[in-house]
Design an enzyme around this catalytic site. Structure first.
Site, PDB file in Angstrom:
ATOM      1  N   CYS A 196       0.847  -1.189   0.000  1.00 57.68           N
ATOM      2  CA  CYS A 196       0.000   0.000   0.000  1.00 57.68           C
ATOM      3  C   CYS A 196       0.883   1.240   0.000  1.00 57.68           C
ATOM      4  CB  CYS A 196      -0.943   0.100   1.187  1.00 57.68           C
ATOM      5  SG  CYS A 196      -2.196  -1.188   1.237  1.00 57.68           S
TER       6      CYS A 196
ATOM      7  N   TRP B 122      -2.656  -2.795  -1.639  1.00 53.19           N
ATOM      8  CA  TRP B 122      -2.323  -4.223  -1.647  1.00 53.19           C
ATOM      9  C   TRP B 122      -3.252  -4.821  -0.603  1.00 53.19           C
ATOM     10  CZ3 TRP B 122      -0.480  -8.096   1.614  1.00 53.19           C
ATOM     11  CH2 TRP B 122       0.068  -9.221   0.993  1.00 53.19           C
TER      12      TRP B 122
ATOM     13  N   ASN C 162      -2.091   2.673   5.215  1.00 50.68           N
ATOM     14  CA  ASN C 162      -1.177   1.568   4.902  1.00 50.68           C
ATOM     15  C   ASN C 162      -0.890   0.867   6.226  1.00 50.68           C
ATOM     16  OD1 ASN C 162       2.419   1.605   4.269  1.00 50.68           O
ATOM     17  ND2 ASN C 162       1.004  -0.085   4.184  1.00 50.68           N
ATOM     18  N   GLY C 163      -1.299  -0.395   6.333  1.00 50.43           N
ATOM     19  CA  GLY C 163      -1.068  -1.127   7.581  1.00 50.43           C
ATOM     20  C   GLY C 163      -2.283  -1.970   7.915  1.00 50.43           C
TER      21      GLY C 163
ATOM     22  N   GLU D 190      17.937 -17.907  -5.305  1.00 51.04           N
ATOM     23  CA  GLU D 190      17.559 -16.591  -5.830  1.00 51.04           C
ATOM     24  C   GLU D 190      17.075 -16.708  -7.282  1.00 51.04           C
ATOM     25  OE1 GLU D 190      16.907 -13.816  -4.646  1.00 51.04           O
ATOM     26  OE2 GLU D 190      17.156 -12.352  -6.225  1.00 51.04           O
TER      27      GLU D 190
ATOM     28  N   HIS E 277      18.448 -36.681  -3.555  1.00 56.10           N
ATOM     29  CA  HIS E 277      17.636 -37.088  -2.402  1.00 56.10           C
ATOM     30  C   HIS E 277      16.168 -36.690  -2.563  1.00 56.10           C
ATOM     31  CE1 HIS E 277      21.266 -38.329  -0.419  1.00 56.10           C
ATOM     32  NE2 HIS E 277      21.794 -37.119  -0.559  1.00 56.10           N
TER      33      HIS E 277
ATOM     34  N   LYS F 266       6.449  -4.776  -3.111  1.00 53.84           N
ATOM     35  CA  LYS F 266       7.886  -4.642  -2.897  1.00 53.84           C
ATOM     36  C   LYS F 266       8.236  -4.557  -1.417  1.00 53.84           C
ATOM     37  CE  LYS F 266      12.045  -2.910  -4.652  1.00 53.84           C
ATOM     38  NZ  LYS F 266      12.557  -4.251  -4.904  1.00 53.84           N
TER      39      LYS F 266
HETATM   40  C1  G6P Z   1       9.193  -8.711  -0.426  1.00 52.07           C
HETATM   41  C2  G6P Z   1       9.709  -8.493  -1.831  1.00 52.07           C
HETATM   42  C3  G6P Z   1      11.034  -9.232  -2.003  1.00 52.07           C
HETATM   43  C4  G6P Z   1      12.014  -8.783  -0.934  1.00 52.07           C
HETATM   44  C5  G6P Z   1      11.453  -8.994   0.474  1.00 52.07           C
HETATM   45  C6  G6P Z   1      12.329  -8.368   1.537  1.00 52.07           C
HETATM   46  O1  G6P Z   1       8.790 -10.022  -0.261  1.00 52.07           O
HETATM   47  O2  G6P Z   1       8.768  -8.949  -2.786  1.00 52.07           O
HETATM   48  O3  G6P Z   1      11.564  -8.932  -3.277  1.00 52.07           O
HETATM   49  O4  G6P Z   1      13.189  -9.505  -1.075  1.00 52.07           O
HETATM   50  O5  G6P Z   1      10.176  -8.370   0.567  1.00 52.07           O
HETATM   51  O6  G6P Z   1      12.364  -6.979   1.336  1.00 52.07           O
HETATM   52  P1  G6P Z   1      13.405  -6.009   2.023  1.00 52.07           P
HETATM   53  O7  G6P Z   1      12.953  -4.648   1.641  1.00 52.07           O
HETATM   54  O8  G6P Z   1      13.332  -6.266   3.494  1.00 52.07           O
HETATM   55  O9  G6P Z   1      14.744  -6.351   1.465  1.00 52.07           O
END
Ligand code: G6P
Length: 616
Positions: free
Chosen positions: A2, A74, A100-101, A489, A512, A611
């Protein structure tokens, strides 16, 4: 997770709010909305879907006012509907709010308000908070020294449990915004007779570089001429105005089709920025200004604990490998979300590091608070100056890679790997690493932007490979030692942005279990660098080939692979072990990016993701 933007000033609020929302869209894109104070009351437009949908909807409204609030959502409480979109309006029409929250005690508050005649048209916790403010506003006597509007927001927030970044307007308080935060980010942009309050600097940077990072429990009252900050208990707070160093260009696409592509190609420069000024004069170690920890204290540390979420957790795993390998110190890397509730026994003298790009991830913040509560020192590797994590840690290392807008982390991740490698060097040189080995290590770090550039030059070839493999629906990513986290990753990047099922595994673990997945329908991306276990890695690929699995092999220059083991080969430069994870990350970023584009996915805004995850 958000994004909110509020504007008060002389310009038309709607234009500024929509521009701000576009820049914050990476925080959530289930719906968007805005509310503007007009001469004849309040005008609200909101719509499910992207900000683009809101722009179309806004054409049916005449937004003329110069004060307003806006939101990109969101979804947490309540589905993705127009009714659940923000801004919300109290049932008496006196208060409008974006949030937001999560308000955790919204059920009991809703019951309380329903019994007093307030009605609700959405399923959200936000609408409950909106009505709670209206309730206090209605019963608040006009106090000549205090704005009734601010007082009612403070009163309501004292009863709200959970997290919030909010911006509130009232048709009865023209030209005013009240904003507050607890657990969700909020930044005030201080302009010339105008103010913008937003979840992130990106939304206000085109208007001003002067900002105030609001703290938890602070309430800011804005008018076009002035602002004042108080606590929930009505104590005055002296504002500290900081200057943001990056400019609006950093948040623009600059000719790239996606932020993800832009940020992948920015990595050589981003890595330079993370290293700048951070090597000792004798060129044998790394130095950091913000650790707030001298060499004597450092030497007393008998264990490091790294905590993070998502991609940042993968950076924790690489830091674990490098610190153990080069500094010979025990390290634990844990998911922040697990650590905070697991109550693991900690003895001795551990030093905690949290890794977070945004500095706002609630799980990471929770873990940091838990470690601090237990009396441990916590430092951060973080990209966002002024973020909550930056403020609550005892020191740390800023990444300095500028804003990362693409939801899938790229440049922030490689920068975290670099900072982790520098930290390993810093600690290693205080312990057993020789001067000569230190110099070699430093030179390897300094060379990493060039190595990354050389891999980026292979983008056209990696794109061809991606096009050949874009139709598969399952992938394995396999690597060992420091490249096992890069396998994780690679798998995460692919699933995040292309919705292809992918799993990362330590290569030797394949036999395994995951080997059962191998067939001509499930390709494997396999890291096979020059190393003492090269032959073992080759044996694992042979096991895949024996079962008709396709292989995309990422290997280093000078390695001779037996004929027939690789369907595709991507060769990266041979390099120092400390920088290998960074260099090996680039091909999997490009591979997942091009596969996602080939499948027509919205790479910068993948479905269901946000994000910055500011809810648990
Ligand atoms: C979310 C994002 C990821 C990110 C993670 C941690 O899940 O979609 O891409 O790695 O948060 O975010 P930060 O800002 O703590 O690195």
């Amino acid at each position: 997770m958000c994004g909110i933007v509020g504007y008060v000033g002389r310009q038309k609020a709607a234009t500024i709010l929509i521009e701000g929302l576009k820049r914050l869209e990476y925080r959530g894109y289930d719906s968007a909305g805005l509310a503007v104070l007009q001469n004849d009351g309040i005008e609200i437009a909101k719509k499910t879907g992207r900000v683009g949908n809101l722009v179309k909807e806004a054409k049916h409204h005449r937004f003329t006012g110069t004060t307003g609030i806006s939101h990109t959502r969101w979804a947490t409480h309540g589905g993705v509907t127009d009714a659940n979109a923000h801004p919300h309006l109290s049932s008496d029409g006196k208060i409008s709010l974006v949030h937001n929250g999560v308000i955790e005690n919204y059920v009991s508050i809703k019951k309380f308000l329903s019994a007093r005649g307030y009605t609700f048209s959405s399923e959200t916790d936000t609408e409950v908070l909106c009505n709670l403010i209206a309730y206090h506003y209605a019963k608040e006597p006009a106090d000549p020294d205090q704005s009734r509007f601010v007082t009612s927001v403070r009163q309501a927030l004292r009863h709200a449990e959970g997290t919030y970044g909010i911006a509130v307007i009232s048709p009865e308080a023209p030209g005013e915004i009240v904003a507050a935060r607890k657990g969700s980010p909020l930044i005030l942009g201080v302009g010339d007779n105008e103010f913008i309050v937003a979840s992130d600097v990106a939304a206000l940077i085109s208007h001003t570089q002067n900002v105030v990072y609001l703290k938890d429990g602070e309430v800011v009252h804005l008018t076009p001429k002035d602002f004042s900050i108080t606590t929930l208990d009505q104590e005055d707070v002296e504002a500290v105005v900081d200057r943001v160093t990056w400019t609006v260009d950093a948040a623009e696409l600059n000719g790239h089709p996606h932020f993800m592509e832009k940020e992948i190609f920015e990595q050589p420069a981003a890595l330079e920025n993370s290293m700048r000024g951070r090597f000792s004069e004798d060129g044998s170690t790394a130095k950091f200004g913000g650790l707030n920890l001298g060499p004597v204290e450092f030497r007393q540390i008998d264990r490091f604990v790294f905590l993070g979420c998502g991609t940042a957790w993968h950076a924790c795993l690489v830091a674990e490998h490098l610190l153990e390998r080069f500094a010979r110190v025990p390290v634990e890397a844990d998911y922040a979300s697990e650590f905070r509730y697991r109550n693991s026994p900690l003895s001795g003298n551990p030093l905690f590091f949290v890794i977070s790009q945004s500095g706002e991830t609630i799980d990471t913040l929770g873990a940091l608070r838990e470690a601090k509560r237990k009396g441990y020192k916590v430092l951060a590797i973080n990209n966002t100056v002024g973020s909550t994590i930056a403020r609550e840690t005892d020191g740390g290392i800023y990444q300095h890679v500028g804003p990362e807008i693409g939801v899938a982390s790229t440049k922030a991740f490689t920068s975290q790997l670099l900072v982790g490698a520098m930290l390993a060097l810093h600690v290693a040189r205080m312990r057993d690493m020789s001067f000569a080995d230190g110099v070699e290590y430093v030179n390897a770090l300094k060379g990493v932007p060039d190595l990354v550039r050389r891999v980026l030059e292979q983008a056209p070839r990696i794109k061809e490979i991606a096009l050949r493999y874009a139709h598969y629906s399952d992938f394995l990513f396999l690597g060992r030692l420091s490249l096992f986290p890069i396998a994780l990753e690679g798998a995460l990047k692919l699933k995040e942005i292309s919705y292809i099922h992918a799993e990362g595994y330590p290569a030797a673990e394949m036999k395994h279990g995951p080997i059962a997945l191998i067939s001509e329908k499930c390709p494997s991306v396999f890291f096979v660098p020059k190393s003492e276990i090269f032959n073992k890695l080759v044996s694992s690929i042979q096991e895949i080939k024996a079962r008709n699995g396709k292989t995309i092999v990422i290997t280093t220059e000078g390695c001779e692979l037996p004929p027939g083991v690789a369907d595709e080969i991507i060769t990266i430069p041979d390099c120092h072990e400390a920088v290998l994870p960074i260099v090996a990350t680039i091909p999997v970023q490009l591979l997942s990016y091009y596969i996602a584009v080939a499948r027509g996915c919205d790479v910068d805004k993948p479905r269901n993701l946000a994000k910055s995850v500011t809810v648990e």
